[in-house]
Design an enzyme around this catalytic site. Structure first.
Site, PDB file in Angstrom:
ATOM      1  CG  ASP A   1      -0.344  10.955  22.311  1.00 30.36           C
ATOM      2  OD1 ASP A   1      -0.327  11.839  23.197  1.00 30.36           O
ATOM      3  OD2 ASP A   1      -0.073   9.765  22.556  1.00 30.36           O
TER       4      ASP A   1
ATOM      5  CG  ASP B   1      -3.287   9.270   7.169  1.00 29.85           C
ATOM      6  OD1 ASP B   1      -2.112   9.656   7.140  1.00 29.85           O
ATOM      7  OD2 ASP B   1      -3.602   8.075   7.336  1.00 29.85           O
TER       8      ASP B   1
ATOM      9  CG  ASP C   1      -2.162  -0.874   0.998  1.00 29.85           C
ATOM     10  OD1 ASP C   1      -2.312  -1.422  -0.107  1.00 29.85           O
ATOM     11  OD2 ASP C   1      -2.963  -1.002   1.936  1.00 29.85           O
TER      12      ASP C   1
END
Length: 315
Positions: free
Chosen positions: A191, A162, A92
């Site tokens: 975080d 993302d 990927d």
């Protein structure tokens, strides 16, 4: 800053799959993108044989072609956007890199899996000759993929999975206010704060507890990682709703990562503007497996071993 959005916040209502029967007959140049370590020899051989039957040139990137041997011409990365087809040989991560290289012209990308099962790769190496025969016969479709664009500190970067604002070790948490269409909506202390495409819903977002989203959906996921704030839920926003991420004064300095690559840093008091880019990439699909079949297999959803002896309790 000039507006460099690629179809940003433009909503498409079509199904997302486009038949391309017959287009292969115009094939003149095929580009290959390689995993940095895995051996692509068998797959490259099949591609070279296929391209030769079409009298098509095969090209690759500097630093990768020398691992393959004769038959592939080295070109700079920007020339891959001039190919008729890109073939990603890896997993990927390699597929995401191929999609970014294809982006200026939305060149269709065929993913060939050289290792673990991925969500984006379409075929395994032993099946590649048969898959290329399917392409010759026109029995394939091209599925569109959205990307996310983020503008920050005079920098623009793109990602197909993302973009994340990530806390630096030793620094305070990521304290971020999310704006939707210019209006404050929610504050996270975490975080990291991830903005994911539907494609990326099974990556960083999923590991942070986010939902699986159909790759045909048009929208953006916003999810906190290890949240310290009271509100700790993900939100899903429409394609037509630009997102702002304001780094609050209580935040530490944050790394900006795009598909896992470091794109820069952002400091308290600064903002990142995020847009959905519709039809930024195209993936070749052969009807071998669906997204849901790949997700079920990779994520071991409804694994029979996990259900043995399970009982359903009502009331």
């Amino acid at each position: 800053m000039p507006d460099r959005r690629l179809d940003a916040v433009r909503i498409h209502q079509d199904r997302g799959d486009t038949p391309y029967a017959g287009q292969v007959h115009g094939l003149k140049r095929v580009g290959v993108v390689l995993h940095p370590r895995r051996d692509p020899g068998q797959a490259v051989g099949a591609i070279l044989d296929w391209a030769a039957r079409h009298d098509a040139e095969v090209v690759g990137l500097p630093g990768e072609v020398d691992r393959i041997g004769a038959g592939i011409r080295e070109v700079p990365p920007d020339e891959l956007a001039g190919c008729d087809l890109l073939v990603s040989l890896g997993g990927d991560g390699t597929m995401l890199r191929a999609l970014r290289l294809s982006q200026p012209a939305s060149v269709p990308v065929l993913g060939v899996n050289l290792g673990k099962l991925g969500f984006l790769a379409e075929v395994d190496v032993p099946d590649l000759p048969a898959a290329l025969a399917e392409v010759d016969a026109g029995r394939y479709s091209v599925e569109t993929r959205v990307a996310v664009q983020v503008d920050f500190d005079d920098t623009t970067t793109f990602a197909f999975n993302d973009v994340a604002l990530v806390r630096h070790p030793g620094h305070p948490v990521a304290a971020v206010e999310v704006r939707v269409e210019g209006q404050p909506f929610v504050r996270y202390a975490a975080d990291a704060v991830v903005v994911a495409t539907p494609t990326g819903s099974t990556a960083y977002s999923f590991s942070a507890g986010g939902p699986i989203v159909s790759p045909r959906a048009q929208g953006l996921l916003v999810i906190p990682v290890a949240p310290h704030s009271t509100f700790n839920r993900a939100i899903f926003l429409s394609a037509g709703e630009p997102v702002g991420l304001d780094v609050l004064s209580s935040s530490g300095r944050l790394a900006v990562e795009a598909d896992g690559r470091l794109a820069g840093t952002i400091n308290p008091g600064q903002s990142a503007e995020v847009f959905l880019c519709a039809r930024a990439g195209r993936v070749v699909r052969l009807g071998v497996t669906t997204f849901y079949q790949r997700a079920r297999r990779k994520l071991r959803l409804a694994d029979p071993a996990e259900l043995d002896g399970a009982t359903v309790q009502l009331g």
